[in-house]
Design a protein around this motif. Structure first.
Motif, PDB file in Angstrom:
ATOM      1  N   VAL A   1      48.212  29.094  29.830  1.00 10.36           N
ATOM      2  CA  VAL A   1      47.481  29.910  30.819  1.00 10.36           C
ATOM      3  C   VAL A   1      46.482  30.782  30.063  1.00 10.36           C
ATOM      4  O   VAL A   1      46.838  31.366  29.029  1.00 10.36           O
ATOM      5  N   SER A   2      45.260  30.895  30.572  1.00 10.85           N
ATOM      6  CA  SER A   2      44.253  31.684  29.852  1.00 10.85           C
ATOM      7  C   SER A   2      44.765  33.111  29.628  1.00 10.85           C
ATOM      8  O   SER A   2      45.473  33.680  30.467  1.00 10.85           O
ATOM      9  N   ALA A   3      44.393  33.658  28.468  1.00  6.47           N
ATOM     10  CA  ALA A   3      45.106  34.822  27.920  1.00  6.47           C
ATOM     11  C   ALA A   3      44.803  36.153  28.616  1.00  6.47           C
ATOM     12  O   ALA A   3      45.586  37.093  28.508  1.00  6.47           O
ATOM     13  N   ASP A   4      43.669  36.269  29.271  1.00  7.22           N
ATOM     14  CA  ASP A   4      43.401  37.505  30.011  1.00  7.22           C
ATOM     15  C   ASP A   4      43.853  37.326  31.452  1.00  7.22           C
ATOM     16  O   ASP A   4      43.470  36.353  32.120  1.00  7.22           O
ATOM     17  N   ASP A   5      44.651  38.276  31.956  1.00  2.00           N
ATOM     18  CA  ASP A   5      44.952  38.240  33.383  1.00  2.00           C
ATOM     19  C   ASP A   5      43.909  39.092  34.106  1.00  2.00           C
ATOM     20  O   ASP A   5      42.959  39.597  33.488  1.00  2.00           O
ATOM     21  N   PHE A   6      44.093  39.264  35.414  1.00  2.52           N
ATOM     22  CA  PHE A   6      43.074  39.992  36.178  1.00  2.52           C
ATOM     23  C   PHE A   6      42.972  41.457  35.745  1.00  2.52           C
ATOM     24  O   PHE A   6      41.938  42.079  35.940  1.00  2.52           O
ATOM     25  N   LYS A   7      44.056  41.976  35.145  1.00  2.00           N
ATOM     26  CA  LYS A   7      43.980  43.370  34.681  1.00  2.00           C
ATOM     27  C   LYS A   7      43.268  43.446  33.322  1.00  2.00           C
ATOM     28  O   LYS A   7      42.240  44.104  33.187  1.00  2.00           O
ATOM     29  N   THR A   8      43.804  42.754  32.330  1.00  2.00           N
ATOM     30  CA  THR A   8      43.210  42.880  30.984  1.00  2.00           C
ATOM     31  C   THR A   8      41.770  42.374  30.973  1.00  2.00           C
ATOM     32  O   THR A   8      40.916  42.948  30.303  1.00  2.00           O
ATOM     33  N   GLY A   9      41.521  41.315  31.734  1.00  6.85           N
ATOM     34  CA  GLY A   9      40.178  40.738  31.743  1.00  6.85           C
ATOM     35  C   GLY A   9      39.153  41.661  32.392  1.00  6.85           C
ATOM     36  O   GLY A   9      38.017  41.772  31.920  1.00  6.85           O
ATOM     37  N   THR A  10      39.561  42.341  33.467  1.00 13.43           N
ATOM     38  CA  THR A  10      38.577  43.222  34.128  1.00 13.43           C
ATOM     39  C   THR A  10      38.443  44.559  33.386  1.00 13.43           C
ATOM     40  O   THR A  10      37.372  45.164  33.405  1.00 13.43           O
ATOM     41  N   ILE A  11      39.517  44.996  32.709  1.00 15.17           N
ATOM     42  CA  ILE A  11      39.359  46.200  31.869  1.00 15.17           C
ATOM     43  C   ILE A  11      38.359  45.897  30.742  1.00 15.17           C
ATOM     44  O   ILE A  11      37.424  46.667  30.492  1.00 15.17           O
ATOM     45  N   ALA A  12      38.551  44.754  30.093  1.00 16.21           N
ATOM     46  CA  ALA A  12      37.613  44.372  29.020  1.00 16.21           C
ATOM     47  C   ALA A  12      36.194  44.276  29.584  1.00 16.21           C
ATOM     48  O   ALA A  12      35.235  44.758  28.967  1.00 16.21           O
ATOM     49  N   GLY A  13      36.071  43.672  30.767  1.00 10.33           N
ATOM     50  CA  GLY A  13      34.764  43.566  31.402  1.00 10.33           C
ATOM     51  C   GLY A  13      34.148  44.937  31.631  1.00 10.33           C
ATOM     52  O   GLY A  13      32.966  45.159  31.350  1.00 10.33           O
ATOM     53  N   ALA A  14      34.971  45.878  32.116  1.00 14.13           N
ATOM     54  CA  ALA A  14      34.462  47.233  32.393  1.00 14.13           C
ATOM     55  C   ALA A  14      33.927  47.869  31.107  1.00 14.13           C
ATOM     56  O   ALA A  14      32.884  48.545  31.123  1.00 14.13           O
ATOM     57  N   PHE A  15      34.601  47.660  29.985  1.00 11.32           N
ATOM     58  CA  PHE A  15      34.083  48.184  28.707  1.00 11.32           C
ATOM     59  C   PHE A  15      32.729  47.561  28.363  1.00 11.32           C
ATOM     60  O   PHE A  15      31.944  48.143  27.630  1.00 11.32           O
ATOM     61  N   GLY A  16      32.488  46.362  28.887  1.00 11.73           N
ATOM     62  CA  GLY A  16      31.210  45.695  28.629  1.00 11.73           C
ATOM     63  C   GLY A  16      30.202  45.869  29.756  1.00 11.73           C
ATOM     64  O   GLY A  16      29.184  45.183  29.777  1.00 11.73           O
ATOM     65  N   GLY A  17      30.481  46.769  30.702  1.00 11.88           N
ATOM     66  CA  GLY A  17      29.515  47.045  31.775  1.00 11.88           C
ATOM     67  C   GLY A  17      29.614  46.124  32.971  1.00 11.88           C
ATOM     68  O   GLY A  17      28.748  46.134  33.853  1.00 11.88           O
ATOM     69  N   VAL A  18      30.690  45.317  33.042  1.00 11.99           N
ATOM     70  CA  VAL A  18      30.845  44.394  34.180  1.00 11.99           C
ATOM     71  C   VAL A  18      31.536  45.129  35.321  1.00 11.99           C
ATOM     72  O   VAL A  18      32.608  45.712  35.142  1.00 11.99           O
ATOM     73  N   THR A  19      30.939  45.071  36.508  1.00 16.10           N
ATOM     74  CA  THR A  19      31.517  45.770  37.661  1.00 16.10           C
ATOM     75  C   THR A  19      31.928  44.822  38.792  1.00 16.10           C
ATOM     76  O   THR A  19      32.534  45.266  39.760  1.00 16.10           O
ATOM     77  N   THR A  20      31.591  43.545  38.671  1.00 16.78           N
ATOM     78  CA  THR A  20      32.062  42.543  39.645  1.00 16.78           C
ATOM     79  C   THR A  20      32.265  41.221  38.916  1.00 16.78           C
ATOM     80  O   THR A  20      31.442  40.843  38.075  1.00 16.78           O
ATOM     81  N   ILE A  21      33.363  40.542  39.279  1.00 20.75           N
ATOM     82  CA  ILE A  21      33.560  39.183  38.752  1.00 20.75           C
ATOM     83  C   ILE A  21      33.663  38.216  39.935  1.00 20.75           C
ATOM     84  O   ILE A  21      34.070  38.608  41.033  1.00 20.75           O
ATOM     85  N   ILE A  22      33.301  36.963  39.674  1.00 23.29           N
ATOM     86  CA  ILE A  22      33.657  35.896  40.627  1.00 23.29           C
ATOM     87  C   ILE A  22      34.509  34.879  39.868  1.00 23.29           C
ATOM     88  O   ILE A  22      34.076  34.289  38.878  1.00 23.29           O
ATOM     89  N   ASP A  23      35.760  34.749  40.324  1.00 21.95           N
ATOM     90  CA  ASP A  23      36.711  33.805  39.747  1.00 21.95           C
ATOM     91  C   ASP A  23      36.796  32.604  40.705  1.00 21.95           C
ATOM     92  O   ASP A  23      35.955  32.481  41.613  1.00 21.95           O
ATOM     93  N   PHE A  24      37.765  31.759  40.517  1.00 20.53           N
ATOM     94  CA  PHE A  24      37.847  30.508  41.278  1.00 20.53           C
ATOM     95  C   PHE A  24      39.203  30.368  41.961  1.00 20.53           C
ATOM     96  O   PHE A  24      40.235  30.643  41.335  1.00 20.53           O
ATOM     97  N   ALA A  25      39.194  29.922  43.206  1.00 20.22           N
ATOM     98  CA  ALA A  25      40.438  29.507  43.863  1.00 20.22           C
ATOM     99  C   ALA A  25      40.433  27.986  43.810  1.00 20.22           C
ATOM    100  O   ALA A  25      39.706  27.332  44.567  1.00 20.22           O
ATOM    101  N   ILE A  26      41.207  27.444  42.882  1.00 17.08           N
ATOM    102  CA  ILE A  26      41.185  25.988  42.665  1.00 17.08           C
ATOM    103  C   ILE A  26      42.280  25.328  43.503  1.00 17.08           C
ATOM    104  O   ILE A  26      43.463  25.644  43.346  1.00 17.08           O
ATOM    105  N   GLN A  27      41.861  24.442  44.383  1.00 15.50           N
ATOM    106  CA  GLN A  27      42.794  23.749  45.291  1.00 15.50           C
ATOM    107  C   GLN A  27      43.728  22.840  44.478  1.00 15.50           C
ATOM    108  O   GLN A  27      43.261  21.935  43.788  1.00 15.50           O
ATOM    109  N   PRO A  28      45.047  23.058  44.547  1.00 16.19           N
ATOM    110  CA  PRO A  28      45.939  22.110  43.868  1.00 16.19           C
ATOM    111  C   PRO A  28      45.924  20.775  44.618  1.00 16.19           C
ATOM    112  O   PRO A  28      45.822  20.758  45.848  1.00 16.19           O
ATOM    113  N   ASN A  29      45.999  19.669  43.878  1.00 13.70           N
ATOM    114  CA  ASN A  29      46.027  18.341  44.527  1.00 13.70           C
ATOM    115  C   ASN A  29      47.161  18.311  45.535  1.00 13.70           C
ATOM    116  O   ASN A  29      48.254  18.829  45.286  1.00 13.70           O
TER     117      ASN A  29
END
Ligand code: URP
Ligand code: ZN
Length: 452
Positions: free
Chosen positions: A68-96
């Motif tokens: 599983v990719s190493a950043d979850d929604f918390k760590t990834g968005t905190i890191a983003g905030a340190f880099g000036g990111v204020t919105t993300i668009i992630d993916f809802a991937i339909q399972p087969n």
């Protein structure tokens, strides 16, 4: 005013001007020539005041290749905030075998509990047998007007065929949805993977050699042809080649509504990275040659490429080591925190204007993906703002970055210009290297369709 930012240079796609910004609650309430009074005052003298960065291509806590990719929604968005990111668009991937709606609900729930900045979702469709008449309209009306189709990743169960792509392009043309593609010719790259493995060529560099430039170029051309025939619109995720860029330029010139995205790693790094610790740079599409980097930079600077995102999909070195042959290495690299610093520092060096920078990092992603309240410093918009100090010099290192990782693809890169304060809907969430936000404070943003 609740919060004011005085004396900064405000950056918009139309120009850079000295101004003072007043924020009331979550919104930008006034932009004034004279300094403002407020409960909280930030003096931005000598700094640039820009719309918060929108990263429209991230994969937090994504199951991939047995991990599983190493950043979850918390760590990834905190890191983003340190880099000036204020919105993300992630993916809802339909399972087969499942309807797309269960993935949308599950992904929304997972993110809502953890995100520190606002988020939205693209709907990624993988199994049209489970998509019923009216579902596409319903998904768009739920605030997900953009779709991602994978033209490769057959064994991962993500790939769809050209007929599916054409049908969705036709349907979204009338509903004003936007189809995006991961464009690589699956049959050719699968043939090359099998051939290299049979020959015992298993090192990471064969990941790139099994996906040569034409694998992307052909696929982008094919997707554009289908778009043109369907009289529809197309978004190309993570474009990496000069061949792809040529196809986009030619399509745009004939009036086809094709929008293109690239990422800092395709601008900055080459396939030489596969020679040592190459597994750390395995992503799809792979890294290319210097001439591709240079062509893509010109595409970004001159307006052919509309968006720069990160495709943030990080794996730690132990996860990357799980692949004993190149085809088993989890695909993806980190980037959310370094997007703005790298693009500012390296872009301006190459002649990109700050105006163009905010266009590709904020204004265009907001417009293309229907984030109506975001992407610009204007009265009435959400007060999503990043203050960047153009004099601040840093050397990028995983040790000081905040992504949940033990390496950085930009380790040792010296950058000039760094985000120092990040404001999300009127709240200062990062200031002077400190994080002040709260887990789960971010909101799901329902997007509108037809903005491109
Ligand atoms: O290697 C990559 N890009 N991993 C993330 C999934 C994708 O293809 O976007
Ligand atoms: Zn992709």
């Amino acid at each position: 005013m609740d919060l004011v930012i005085n004396n900064g240079k405000v950056v918009t796609p139309q120009g850079v001007f000295q101004a003072n910004i007043g924020i009331e609650g979550e919104k930008i309430a006034t932009i004034s020539r004279s300094p403002l009074k407020g409960d909280e005052v930030i003096d931005a003298s000598g700094k640039l005041v820009m719309p918060g960065v929108i990263d429209p291509h991230v994969h937090m806590e994504l199951p991939f290749g047995g991990t599983v990719s190493a950043d979850d929604f918390k760590t990834g968005t905190i890191a983003g905030a340190f880099g000036g990111v204020t919105t993300i668009i992630d993916f809802a991937i339909q399972p087969n075998g499942e309807s797309p709606f269960s993935a949308i609900e599950a992904r929304k729930k997972a993110a809502e509990r953890k995100v520190v900045v606002d988020f939205a979702l693209h709907a990624s469709l993988t199994d049209m047998e489970k998509v019923e008449d009216g579902d596409i309209r319903k998904i768009i009306e739920m605030g997900l007007p953009s779709f991602k189709l994978f033209m490769t990743y057959r064994k991962e169960g993500l790939m769809v065929d050209d007929g599916t792509l054409f049908a969705l392009l036709q349907e979204t043309a009338s509903l004003k949805g936007l189809v995006g593609v991961h464009a690589e010719n699956a049959a050719v790259l699968e043939y090359l993977i099998t051939k290299f493995l049979r020959e015992g060529r298993t090192e990471p560099k064969y990941h790139a050699l099994s996906r040569p430039n034409f694998v992307e170029g052909e696929c982008i051309n094919r997707a554009i042809t289908l778009t043109e025939e369907a009289n529809s619109s197309l978004y190309i995720f993570h474009m990496s080649t000069k061949e792809g860029l040529e196809a986009v330029k030619s399509a745009k010139t004939r009036g086809v509504n094709v929008l293109a995205e690239t990422c800092p790693h395709y601008l900055m790094l080459t396939d030489e990275k596969y020679e040592e610790n190459g597994q750390l740079y395995v992503m799809s599409p792979p890294l290319r040659k210097r001439e591709d980097n240079e062509a893509l930079w010109q595409g970004v600077i001159n307006g052919w490429i509309d968006v720069v995102s990160t495709d943030h999909c990080p794996f730690r070195t132990d996860q990357k080591a799980m692949g004993d042959t190149f085809d088993k290495i989890p695909n993806g690299v980190p980037g959310i925190e370094t997007l703005l610093p790298v693009m500012f520092s390296e872009g301006l060096k190459r002649g990109m204007t700050p105006e163009r920078l905010v266009e590709v990092l904020s204004y265009n992603p907001a417009r293309i993906f229907g984030l109506e309240s975001k992407g610009a410093i204007e009265v009435g918009k959400d007060a999503d703002i990043v203050i960047l100090d153009p004099r601040e010099e840093r050397t990028l290192s995983y040790e000081t970055l905040h992504m949940n990782l033990d390496y950085s693809i930009f380790e040792g890169l010296k950058v000039k210009g760094y985000p120092v304060t990040t404001i999300s809907r009127g709240e200062v969430i990062v200031d002077n290297n400190e994080f002040y936000g709260k887990e789960g404070r971010g909101r799901f943003i329902e997007r509108v369709s037809g903005g491109w």
